[in-house]
Design a protein around this motif. Structure first.
Motif, short mmCIF file in Angstrom:
data_model
loop_
_atom_site.label_atom_id
_atom_site.label_comp_id
_atom_site.label_asym_id
_atom_site.label_seq_id
_atom_site.Cartn_x
_atom_site.Cartn_y
_atom_site.Cartn_z
N ASP A 1 0.81 -1.22 0.00
CA ASP A 1 0.00 0.00 0.00
C ASP A 1 0.84 1.27 0.00
O ASP A 1 0.45 2.28 -0.58
CB ASP A 1 -0.93 0.02 1.22
N GLU A 2 1.99 1.26 0.66
CA GLU A 2 2.87 2.42 0.73
C GLU A 2 4.32 1.94 0.77
O GLU A 2 4.58 0.83 1.23
CB GLU A 2 2.58 3.24 2.00
N PRO A 3 5.24 2.78 0.27
CA PRO A 3 5.09 4.12 -0.33
C PRO A 3 4.52 4.04 -1.74
O PRO A 3 4.28 2.96 -2.27
CB PRO A 3 6.52 4.66 -0.32
N ARG A 4 4.34 5.20 -2.35
CA ARG A 4 3.65 5.27 -3.63
C ARG A 4 4.37 4.51 -4.73
O ARG A 4 3.74 3.96 -5.63
CB ARG A 4 3.48 6.73 -4.05
N ASP A 5 5.72 4.46 -4.67
CA ASP A 5 6.45 3.84 -5.78
C ASP A 5 6.26 2.32 -5.84
O ASP A 5 6.57 1.69 -6.86
CB ASP A 5 7.94 4.19 -5.71
N VAL A 6 5.76 1.71 -4.76
CA VAL A 6 5.51 0.26 -4.78
C VAL A 6 4.04 -0.07 -4.54
O VAL A 6 3.66 -1.24 -4.54
CB VAL A 6 6.37 -0.48 -3.73
N ALA A 7 3.20 0.96 -4.34
CA ALA A 7 1.78 0.72 -4.05
C ALA A 7 1.13 -0.06 -5.19
O ALA A 7 1.32 0.22 -6.37
CB ALA A 7 1.05 2.05 -3.85
N GLY A 8 0.37 -1.07 -4.81
CA GLY A 8 -0.31 -1.91 -5.78
C GLY A 8 0.46 -3.14 -6.20
O GLY A 8 -0.11 -4.05 -6.82
N THR A 9 1.74 -3.20 -5.88
CA THR A 9 2.52 -4.40 -6.16
C THR A 9 1.94 -5.55 -5.34
O THR A 9 1.65 -5.40 -4.16
CB THR A 9 4.00 -4.19 -5.79
N ALA A 10 1.77 -6.69 -5.97
CA ALA A 10 1.11 -7.81 -5.29
C ALA A 10 1.81 -9.12 -5.62
O ALA A 10 2.21 -9.37 -6.76
CB ALA A 10 -0.36 -7.90 -5.70
N LEU A 11 1.97 -9.95 -4.60
CA LEU A 11 2.53 -11.29 -4.75
C LEU A 11 1.47 -12.31 -4.39
O LEU A 11 0.94 -12.30 -3.29
CB LEU A 11 3.75 -11.49 -3.85
N LEU A 12 1.15 -13.17 -5.33
CA LEU A 12 0.20 -14.26 -5.12
C LEU A 12 0.94 -15.58 -5.13
O LEU A 12 1.72 -15.85 -6.05
CB LEU A 12 -0.87 -14.24 -6.23
N THR A 13 0.70 -16.38 -4.10
CA THR A 13 1.35 -17.69 -3.99
C THR A 13 0.31 -18.78 -3.81
O THR A 13 -0.55 -18.67 -2.93
CB THR A 13 2.33 -17.73 -2.80
N HIS A 14 0.38 -19.80 -4.65
CA HIS A 14 -0.40 -21.01 -4.47
C HIS A 14 0.58 -22.10 -4.07
O HIS A 14 1.30 -22.65 -4.92
CB HIS A 14 -1.11 -21.41 -5.77
N ALA A 15 0.66 -22.40 -2.78
CA ALA A 15 1.57 -23.43 -2.31
C ALA A 15 0.97 -24.81 -2.60
O ALA A 15 -0.25 -24.98 -2.60
CB ALA A 15 1.82 -23.27 -0.81
N HIS A 16 1.85 -25.77 -2.84
CA HIS A 16 1.42 -27.14 -3.12
C HIS A 16 2.24 -28.11 -2.29
O HIS A 16 3.42 -27.86 -2.01
CB HIS A 16 1.57 -27.46 -4.60
#
Length: 260
Positions: A83-98
Protein backbone atom coordinates in the motif's frame (compact mmCIF):
# COMPACT_ATOMS: atom_id res chain seq x y z
CA UNK A 1 38.78 -63.63 13.51
CA UNK A 2 37.50 -62.65 16.92
CA UNK A 3 33.84 -63.58 16.42
CA UNK A 4 32.72 -61.85 19.59
CA UNK A 5 34.24 -58.61 18.32
CA UNK A 6 32.62 -59.12 14.90
CA UNK A 7 29.12 -59.68 16.30
CA UNK A 8 29.53 -56.76 18.72
CA UNK A 9 30.50 -54.49 15.83
CA UNK A 10 27.50 -55.66 13.81
CA UNK A 11 25.19 -55.05 16.77
CA UNK A 12 26.66 -51.57 17.29
CA UNK A 13 26.25 -50.70 13.62
CA UNK A 14 22.63 -51.86 13.75
CA UNK A 15 21.96 -49.81 16.86
CA UNK A 16 23.48 -46.72 15.26
CA UNK A 17 21.37 -47.18 12.13
CA UNK A 18 18.22 -47.61 14.23
CA UNK A 19 19.05 -44.46 16.17
CA UNK A 20 19.54 -42.47 12.95
CA UNK A 21 16.23 -43.72 11.61
CA UNK A 22 14.45 -42.93 14.85
CA UNK A 23 15.81 -39.38 14.72
CA UNK A 24 14.30 -38.96 11.26
CA UNK A 25 11.00 -40.46 12.37
CA UNK A 26 10.91 -38.25 15.45
CA UNK A 27 11.69 -35.13 13.44
CA UNK A 28 8.93 -35.88 10.96
CA UNK A 29 6.45 -36.68 13.74
CA UNK A 30 7.11 -33.34 15.44
CA UNK A 31 6.69 -31.47 12.14
CA UNK A 32 3.45 -33.33 11.40
CA UNK A 33 2.05 -32.56 14.85
CA UNK A 34 2.93 -28.88 14.46
CA UNK A 35 1.17 -28.79 11.09
CA UNK A 36 -1.90 -30.57 12.45
CA UNK A 37 -2.28 -28.07 15.27
CA UNK A 38 -2.42 -25.24 12.73
CA UNK A 39 -5.08 -26.78 10.52
CA UNK A 40 -8.71 -25.69 10.30
CA UNK A 41 -8.34 -21.91 10.49
CA UNK A 42 -10.18 -21.35 7.20
CA UNK A 43 -8.83 -17.96 6.18
CA UNK A 44 -7.18 -14.91 7.68
CA UNK A 45 -6.02 -11.41 6.91
CA UNK A 46 -3.64 -8.95 8.56
CA UNK A 47 -1.93 -5.64 8.04
CA UNK A 48 1.85 -5.65 7.90
CA UNK A 49 4.80 -3.29 8.18
CA UNK A 50 8.07 -4.14 6.46
CA UNK A 51 11.28 -2.46 7.62
CA UNK A 52 14.34 -2.86 5.39
CA UNK A 53 17.75 -2.14 6.93
CA UNK A 54 21.09 -1.94 5.17
CA UNK A 55 24.47 -2.73 6.67
CA UNK A 56 24.70 0.80 8.09
CA UNK A 57 21.33 0.60 9.80
CA UNK A 58 19.52 2.94 7.39
CA UNK A 59 15.82 2.02 7.16
CA UNK A 60 13.09 2.01 4.53
CA UNK A 61 9.51 1.36 5.65
CA UNK A 62 6.69 -0.17 3.63
CA UNK A 63 3.05 -0.87 4.48
CA UNK A 64 1.42 -4.08 3.28
CA UNK A 65 -1.56 -6.31 3.86
CA UNK A 66 -1.95 -10.03 3.49
CA UNK A 67 -4.69 -12.57 3.20
CA UNK A 68 -4.53 -16.35 3.30
CA UNK A 69 -6.91 -19.13 2.32
CA UNK A 70 -6.59 -22.67 3.66
CA UNK A 71 -6.90 -25.32 0.94
CA UNK A 72 -7.92 -28.89 1.76
CA UNK A 73 -5.35 -31.53 0.79
CA UNK A 74 -2.94 -28.96 -0.63
CA UNK A 75 -0.90 -25.93 0.32
CA UNK A 76 -2.48 -22.63 1.31
CA UNK A 77 -3.07 -19.68 -1.02
CA UNK A 78 -1.70 -16.30 0.04
CA UNK A 79 -1.76 -12.76 -1.29
CA UNK A 80 0.49 -9.88 -0.22
CA UNK A 81 -0.29 -6.35 -1.44
CA UNK A 82 1.83 -3.21 -0.94
CA UNK A 83 0.00 0.00 0.00
CA UNK A 84 2.87 2.42 0.73
CA UNK A 85 5.09 4.12 -0.33
CA UNK A 86 3.65 5.27 -3.63
CA UNK A 87 6.45 3.84 -5.78
CA UNK A 88 5.51 0.26 -4.78
CA UNK A 89 1.78 0.72 -4.05
CA UNK A 90 -0.31 -1.91 -5.78
CA UNK A 91 2.52 -4.40 -6.16
CA UNK A 92 1.11 -7.81 -5.29
CA UNK A 93 2.53 -11.29 -4.75
CA UNK A 94 0.20 -14.26 -5.12
CA UNK A 95 1.35 -17.69 -3.99
CA UNK A 96 -0.40 -21.01 -4.47
CA UNK A 97 1.57 -23.43 -2.31
CA UNK A 98 1.42 -27.14 -3.12
CA UNK A 99 2.30 -30.19 -1.09
CA UNK A 100 3.38 -32.43 -3.96
CA UNK A 101 4.55 -30.07 -6.73
CA UNK A 102 6.28 -26.74 -7.27
CA UNK A 103 4.51 -23.72 -5.82
CA UNK A 104 2.90 -21.28 -8.24
CA UNK A 105 3.84 -17.61 -7.83
CA UNK A 106 2.82 -14.46 -9.65
CA UNK A 107 4.05 -10.91 -9.09
CA UNK A 108 1.99 -7.95 -10.30
CA UNK A 109 4.04 -4.84 -11.10
CA UNK A 110 1.72 -1.82 -11.49
CA UNK A 111 4.40 0.36 -13.09
CA UNK A 112 4.59 -2.13 -15.96
CA UNK A 113 0.93 -3.13 -15.74
CA UNK A 114 1.86 -6.75 -16.08
CA UNK A 115 1.71 -9.98 -14.12
CA UNK A 116 5.02 -11.82 -13.98
CA UNK A 117 5.03 -15.53 -13.28
CA UNK A 118 7.92 -16.52 -11.02
CA UNK A 119 9.42 -19.82 -12.14
CA UNK A 120 10.57 -22.40 -9.63
CA UNK A 121 14.14 -21.57 -10.57
CA UNK A 122 13.49 -17.97 -9.50
CA UNK A 123 12.22 -18.74 -6.00
CA UNK A 124 15.62 -17.89 -4.50
CA UNK A 125 15.28 -14.26 -5.54
CA UNK A 126 14.78 -11.51 -2.97
CA UNK A 127 11.19 -10.38 -2.50
CA UNK A 128 10.94 -6.64 -3.18
CA UNK A 129 14.47 -5.95 -1.97
CA UNK A 130 13.94 -7.68 1.38
CA UNK A 131 15.96 -10.47 2.97
CA UNK A 132 13.00 -12.80 2.47
CA UNK A 133 13.29 -14.97 -0.62
CA UNK A 134 10.15 -15.94 -2.50
CA UNK A 135 10.49 -19.47 -1.15
CA UNK A 136 10.40 -18.11 2.43
CA UNK A 137 6.89 -16.77 1.86
CA UNK A 138 3.70 -18.81 1.76
CA UNK A 139 3.00 -22.01 3.65
CA UNK A 140 5.95 -24.32 4.23
CA UNK A 141 4.50 -27.71 3.36
CA UNK A 142 6.20 -30.52 5.28
CA UNK A 143 6.07 -32.87 2.28
CA UNK A 144 8.77 -30.72 0.68
CA UNK A 145 11.37 -31.45 3.34
CA UNK A 146 13.26 -34.34 4.86
CA UNK A 147 13.25 -33.96 8.65
CA UNK A 148 15.58 -35.09 11.39
CA UNK A 149 15.37 -34.49 15.13
CA UNK A 150 18.73 -33.16 16.30
CA UNK A 151 18.26 -32.57 20.01
CA UNK A 152 16.12 -31.00 22.72
CA UNK A 153 17.50 -28.00 24.55
CA UNK A 154 16.42 -25.15 26.80
CA UNK A 155 16.78 -21.61 25.45
CA UNK A 156 16.07 -18.68 27.79
CA UNK A 157 14.06 -20.99 30.04
CA UNK A 158 11.96 -22.41 27.18
CA UNK A 159 12.19 -26.10 26.29
CA UNK A 160 12.80 -26.50 22.57
CA UNK A 161 12.87 -29.17 19.89
CA UNK A 162 15.69 -28.62 17.40
CA UNK A 163 15.05 -30.13 13.97
CA UNK A 164 16.90 -30.23 10.70
CA UNK A 165 14.88 -29.92 7.52
CA UNK A 166 16.40 -30.43 4.10
CA UNK A 167 14.53 -29.13 1.04
CA UNK A 168 13.72 -31.80 -1.52
CA UNK A 169 13.45 -29.18 -4.28
CA UNK A 170 16.68 -28.98 -6.25
CA UNK A 171 15.86 -25.35 -7.05
CA UNK A 172 15.84 -24.32 -3.39
CA UNK A 173 18.43 -21.77 -2.38
CA UNK A 174 19.12 -23.72 0.81
CA UNK A 175 21.04 -26.91 1.44
CA UNK A 176 19.44 -27.29 4.86
CA UNK A 177 17.66 -25.42 7.63
CA UNK A 178 17.85 -25.85 11.41
CA UNK A 179 14.57 -25.11 13.16
CA UNK A 180 13.80 -24.38 16.82
CA UNK A 181 10.23 -25.04 18.06
CA UNK A 182 8.97 -24.63 21.59
CA UNK A 183 7.87 -27.97 23.00
CA UNK A 184 4.70 -26.65 24.64
CA UNK A 185 2.92 -25.34 21.55
CA UNK A 186 5.24 -26.37 18.69
CA UNK A 187 5.54 -22.76 17.52
CA UNK A 188 8.45 -21.92 15.26
CA UNK A 189 10.92 -19.76 17.17
CA UNK A 190 14.02 -19.63 14.98
CA UNK A 191 15.31 -20.93 11.65
CA UNK A 192 18.96 -20.93 10.59
CA UNK A 193 19.35 -21.12 6.80
CA UNK A 194 22.40 -22.60 5.08
CA UNK A 195 23.13 -21.80 1.44
CA UNK A 196 23.87 -24.35 -1.24
CA UNK A 197 27.52 -24.43 -0.19
CA UNK A 198 26.54 -25.23 3.38
CA UNK A 199 27.47 -21.80 4.72
CA UNK A 200 25.33 -19.96 7.29
CA UNK A 201 23.35 -17.49 5.17
CA UNK A 202 20.41 -16.13 7.17
CA UNK A 203 18.62 -16.39 10.51
CA UNK A 204 14.89 -15.92 11.05
CA UNK A 205 13.43 -15.29 14.50
CA UNK A 206 9.70 -15.26 15.31
CA UNK A 207 8.51 -13.39 18.41
CA UNK A 208 5.45 -11.88 20.07
CA UNK A 209 3.13 -14.81 19.54
CA UNK A 210 -0.60 -14.19 20.02
CA UNK A 211 -3.39 -16.78 20.06
CA UNK A 212 -6.53 -16.42 17.97
CA UNK A 213 -9.83 -18.32 18.12
CA UNK A 214 -8.49 -19.95 21.32
CA UNK A 215 -6.32 -22.21 19.16
CA UNK A 216 -4.20 -20.66 16.43
CA UNK A 217 -0.88 -19.01 17.22
CA UNK A 218 0.62 -16.31 15.01
CA UNK A 219 3.92 -14.43 15.49
CA UNK A 220 3.50 -10.66 15.52
CA UNK A 221 7.10 -10.09 14.46
CA UNK A 222 9.52 -11.81 12.08
CA UNK A 223 13.17 -10.75 11.84
CA UNK A 224 15.33 -12.03 8.98
CA UNK A 225 19.06 -11.27 9.17
CA UNK A 226 21.43 -11.88 6.26
CA UNK A 227 24.85 -12.69 7.69
CA UNK A 228 26.60 -12.26 4.35
CA UNK A 229 25.32 -8.80 3.38
CA UNK A 230 24.70 -7.43 6.87
CA UNK A 231 21.17 -6.45 5.81
CA UNK A 232 17.98 -7.33 7.69
CA UNK A 233 14.22 -7.18 7.26
CA UNK A 234 11.55 -6.98 9.96
CA UNK A 235 7.91 -7.86 9.35
CA UNK A 236 5.34 -6.90 11.99
CA UNK A 237 1.69 -7.98 11.92
CA UNK A 238 -1.44 -6.30 13.26
CA UNK A 239 -5.22 -6.51 12.99
CA UNK A 240 -5.51 -10.24 12.42
CA UNK A 241 -9.03 -11.23 11.33
CA UNK A 242 -10.22 -14.79 10.71
CA UNK A 243 -13.33 -16.18 8.99
CA UNK A 244 -13.46 -13.51 6.30
CA UNK A 245 -15.29 -15.71 3.83
CA UNK A 246 -12.53 -15.62 1.22
CA UNK A 247 -13.06 -17.75 -1.87
CA UNK A 248 -10.76 -19.21 -4.52
CA UNK A 249 -11.60 -16.33 -6.84
CA UNK A 250 -10.04 -13.93 -4.34
CA UNK A 251 -6.71 -15.62 -5.14
CA UNK A 252 -7.02 -15.73 -8.94
CA UNK A 253 -3.87 -14.75 -10.84
CA UNK A 254 -6.01 -13.25 -13.61
CA UNK A 255 -7.42 -10.70 -11.16
CA UNK A 256 -4.12 -9.48 -9.70
CA UNK A 257 -4.19 -6.24 -11.65
CA UNK A 258 -7.51 -5.36 -10.01
CA UNK A 259 -6.44 -5.96 -6.41
CA UNK A 260 -7.19 -2.98 -4.20
Amino acid sequence: MNHRFFFAAVALAGAMAAHAQSAEDKGLAIAQEAEQRGEGYGDSQATMTMVLRNRNGDEAIRSLRSQTLEVADDGDKSLIVFDEPRDVAGTALLTHAHSDSDDDRWLYLPALRRVKRIASSGQTGAFMGSEFAYEDLGSQEIEKYRFKWLRDETVDGVDMHVLERIPKDENSGYSRQVVWMDQAELRLQKVVFYDRKGEHLKTLTATGYAQFLDRYWRPLRLDMVNHVTGKSTTLTFEDYVFDNGFLDRDFDENSLANVR
